[in-house]
Design a protein around this motif. Structure first.
Motif, PDB file in Angstrom:
ATOM      1  N   SER A 140       3.073   7.306   8.265  1.00 31.53           N
ATOM      2  CA  SER A 140       2.009   6.294   8.268  1.00 31.53           C
ATOM      3  C   SER A 140       2.528   5.085   7.496  1.00 31.53           C
ATOM      4  CB  SER A 140       0.760   6.849   7.577  1.00 31.53           C
ATOM      5  OG  SER A 140       0.999   6.981   6.185  1.00 31.53           O
ATOM      6  N   PRO A 141       1.840   3.929   7.614  1.00 32.20           N
ATOM      7  CA  PRO A 141       2.348   2.741   6.908  1.00 32.20           C
ATOM      8  C   PRO A 141       2.537   2.973   5.410  1.00 32.20           C
ATOM      9  CG  PRO A 141       0.666   2.103   8.478  1.00 32.20           C
ATOM     10  CD  PRO A 141       0.685   3.610   8.464  1.00 32.20           C
ATOM     11  N   GLN A 142       1.590   3.662   4.771  1.00 27.58           N
ATOM     12  CA  GLN A 142       1.724   3.879   3.327  1.00 27.58           C
ATOM     13  C   GLN A 142       2.978   4.689   3.010  1.00 27.58           C
ATOM     14  OE1 GLN A 142      -1.209   4.194   5.082  1.00 27.58           O
ATOM     15  NE2 GLN A 142      -2.946   4.321   3.692  1.00 27.58           N
ATOM     16  N   SER A 169      -3.668   4.303  10.743  1.00 29.45           N
ATOM     17  CA  SER A 169      -3.636   5.733  11.085  1.00 29.45           C
ATOM     18  C   SER A 169      -3.347   6.614   9.871  1.00 29.45           C
ATOM     19  CB  SER A 169      -2.610   6.005  12.185  1.00 29.45           C
ATOM     20  OG  SER A 169      -1.295   5.775  11.704  1.00 29.45           O
ATOM     21  N   GLY A 170      -2.909   6.015   8.772  1.00 27.92           N
ATOM     22  CA  GLY A 170      -2.693   6.800   7.565  1.00 27.92           C
ATOM     23  C   GLY A 170      -3.958   7.046   6.764  1.00 27.92           C
ATOM     24  N   ARG A 205       0.832  -1.212   0.000  1.00 24.98           N
ATOM     25  CA  ARG A 205       0.000   0.000   0.000  1.00 24.98           C
ATOM     26  C   ARG A 205       0.867   1.263   0.000  1.00 24.98           C
ATOM     27  NH1 ARG A 205      -2.253   0.331   6.248  1.00 24.98           N
ATOM     28  NH2 ARG A 205      -0.571  -0.871   7.171  1.00 24.98           N
ATOM     29  N   VAL A 206       0.508   2.187  -0.856  1.00 23.02           N
ATOM     30  CA  VAL A 206       1.229   3.460  -0.968  1.00 23.02           C
ATOM     31  C   VAL A 206       0.216   4.585  -1.192  1.00 23.02           C
ATOM     32  CG1 VAL A 206       3.271   2.348  -1.976  1.00 23.02           C
ATOM     33  CG2 VAL A 206       1.520   3.307  -3.486  1.00 23.02           C
ATOM     34  N   LEU A 207       0.704   5.816  -1.046  1.00 23.19           N
ATOM     35  CA  LEU A 207      -0.129   6.992  -1.322  1.00 23.19           C
ATOM     36  C   LEU A 207       0.163   7.460  -2.742  1.00 23.19           C
ATOM     37  CD1 LEU A 207       0.244   8.941   2.041  1.00 23.19           C
ATOM     38  CD2 LEU A 207      -1.561   7.352   1.336  1.00 23.19           C
ATOM     39  N   LEU A 233      -2.087   0.881  12.653  1.00 22.31           N
ATOM     40  CA  LEU A 233      -1.670   0.596  11.276  1.00 22.31           C
ATOM     41  C   LEU A 233      -2.673   1.123  10.237  1.00 22.31           C
ATOM     42  CD1 LEU A 233      -0.147  -2.930  11.911  1.00 22.31           C
ATOM     43  CD2 LEU A 233       1.061  -0.776  11.557  1.00 22.31           C
ATOM     44  N   ARG A 278       5.692   4.947   4.966  1.00 17.93           N
ATOM     45  CA  ARG A 278       6.885   4.140   5.276  1.00 17.93           C
ATOM     46  C   ARG A 278       7.182   3.139   4.171  1.00 17.93           C
ATOM     47  NH1 ARG A 278       4.420   4.265  10.557  1.00 17.93           N
ATOM     48  NH2 ARG A 278       3.739   2.091  10.526  1.00 17.93           N
TER      49      ARG A 278
END
Lengths: 209, 322
Positions: B98-100, A185-186, A111-113, A183, B102
């Motif tokens: 945040s995990p994404q 929280s993003g 998972r990424v932004l 986990l 990181r």
């Protein structure tokens, strides 16, 4: 808003191969991974003028299992490219600055932004958006859990929440409730459906064991 | 966002040459910080040099027990040996972003991320770091996030990294490559204080590339971070501690603070309070007091002094109880 690629439309284009056409050709030919090596640098010696911006560069991605190519402005975010070029509007543009998580996608399964990455960085990689989670007409277990637990209110953040939760469960298949909160929280939910979201992720984790 | 040339070198040498050939070139790694700076007009490089495909994403354990962490290892790095050998580093990494983020942010990029000072990030304000000579809007602005140590009349911003704070406590060395070859920079010399040139944040030359972080074998370590909310926030104050105890006596101690200076702030006075003493509450309390030595609070950040005292005390106490 991004400036449009047409910024460059007035630039004179010298005849014959030049740096731009050489580079664009090289990138286009390099979709298969290591062939990408060397794009745009070997030609640059300290005495030459800085290389000019490319109007577009060809980008190929495998999106939800389908190979897609398009000429992309190097400034375009991964999010804008998927939404504007290919109509994949599942990932949302919430904050456009990496704070809210509504644009979450899986990049090679992680998972990424997508709002704070550039599409050109990902040439040749695999993307999964929320649209790609449904298999054979069946909702993904995480999607089903969100529906059953009412893990949303207005729904704007939901595609990002669901995609992020799928990524979370790959990273950590048996999270505790405290770990789920940390986990996830993003991913912000301005309706504050958080307790139902945690319930949904916990259900999905149990279901996938 | 201003147009830029995108290049994707195939080797470290090519990347270094690209940086050297274009004074306006910048490196893009994970992009989690740089893309926001580009979009907001804080940075406008002529070229982005993509270092994601240089093979710099490996952990390499050395025969002497040290480890080389490739500059493009992501901040989500999950390695059991790293967790055992350097718990303070892994705690610092897990407490960041945040995990994404990181999953994309790299070690090299983490060290080179820019300050979160709001006046730096908003081009409508004066900022000597963004626009040298323009002034510092933070001096008369909201001081809550500003530096306690090592600030100057030109700049009161703090470095936002958690990882770098742990790396100072762990005595890391930054490996860089440039036109003249490879060079090793001790982490404490990597970031520099603002002085009159706050635009210069590190010892890295503009045609050099961070290729790895080296960690020598280290004593037990711990990281503690205080922030405005429980998760996904930058440190108000954080502390990384690494303490070697044998026979009930502290043999060595390294203590570094985050959120209080333009670089991870090493607390030599606090370390001196521990070495040669038993690792117990009284010496830990003295170390917490000593950690505030030299603090120069500014309007709005006075709360950080007491926070430093308590964060250091608690980090050491938790390490002792671990």
């Amino acid at each position: 808003m991004r400036e449009k690629a047409s910024t460059f439309a007035g630039e004179p284009e010298p005849s014959g191969p030049n740096r731009r056409t050489v580079l664009v050709g090289a990138v286009g030919a390099g979709v298969a991974g290591t062939a990408l090596a060397g794009v745009g640098v070997g030609l640059a010696a300290p005495t030459t003028a800085p290389p000019a911006p490319q109007e577009t560069l060809p980008v190929t991605l495998t999106v939800n299992g389908v190979r897609r190519s398009a000429p992309v402005d190097p400034r375009a975010s991964l999010l804008d490219t998927l939404r504007d070029q290919w109509g994949l509007t599942g990932p949302k543009k919430g904050c456009d600055q990496g704070a809210c998580g509504a644009c979450t996608m899986l990049l090679d399964g992680t998972r990424v932004l997508s709002c704070i990455s550039l599409a050109v960085l990902h040439d040749g990689q695999e993307i999964t958006t929320v649209e790609g989670l449904v298999a054979k007409g069946e909702m993904h277990p995480v999607q089903r859990a969100f529906a059953e637990r009412d893990g949303f209110q207005c729904g704007f953040c939901t595609s990002g929440q669901v995609t992020s939760a799928v990524g979370l469960l790959k990273e950590n298949p048996r999270p505790s409730r405290a770990e789920i909160s940390e986990l996830m929280s993003g991913n912000l939910c301005r309706c504050a459906a958080y307790s139902n979201i945690v319930d949904a992720v916990a259900d999905a984790a149990r279901g996938e064991r | 966002m201003r147009p830029f040339h995108y290049s994707r070198p195939g080797s470290v040498g090519e990347a270094v040459r690209a940086l050297g050939a274009d004074p306006g070139a910048e490196v893009i790694a994970g992009g989690t910080d740089l893309v926001t700076l580009l979009r907001d007009g804080v940075r406008a490089p002529s070229q982005l040099v993509d270092v994601n495909r240089l093979g710099l994403d490996r952990l390499s354990w050395q025969p002497n027990g040290s480890v080389h962490i490739g500059a493009m290892c992501r901040n989500a790095v999950d390695d059991s040996r790293l967790r055992r050998a350097y718990p303070g580093l892994v705690q610092a990494l897990r407490s960041g972003a945040s995990p994404q983020i990181r999953n994309r942010a790299s070690f090299g990029g983490n060290l080179l991320q820019r300050t979160r000072c709001a006046y730096f990030r908003l081009p409508e304000f004066d900022c000597n770091k963004r626009n040298p000579g323009s002034g510092c809007a933070a001096l008369n602005g909201d001081g809550a996030q500003t530096a306690l140590f090592g600030a100057s009349p030109s700049c009161v911003a703090v470095h936002p990294s958690d990882c770098a704070v742990a790396l100072v406590a762990l005595n890391a060395v930054v490996h860089v490559e440039g036109p003249a070859g490879a060079r090793r920079i001790p982490i404490e010399e990597f970031h520099v204080l603002p002085g009159e040139t706050p635009q210069r944040e590190t010892a890295l030359r503009r045609d050099e590339l961070v290729v790895a972080i080296e960690l020598p074998p280290a004593p037990p370590s711990h990281y503690l971070k205080f922030r405005d909310r429980t998760s996904f926030a930058f440190a108000l104050v954080s502390a990384a501690v690494a303490v070697e105890v044998s026979g009930g006596t502290v043999r060595s101690a390294r203590i570094a603070l985050g959120g209080v200076a333009a670089k991870p702030w090493r607390c030599l006075a606090a370390e001196r309070e521990l070495v040669g003493k038993p690792f117990t509450a009284p010496s830990i309390a003295k170390a917490g007091d000593a950690a505030t030595e030299g603090a120069k609070p500014r309007p709005g950040n006075e709360y950080k002094v007491e926070l430093v005292r308590r964060v250091v005390r608690r980090a050491l106490t938790e390490l002792g109880n671990a």
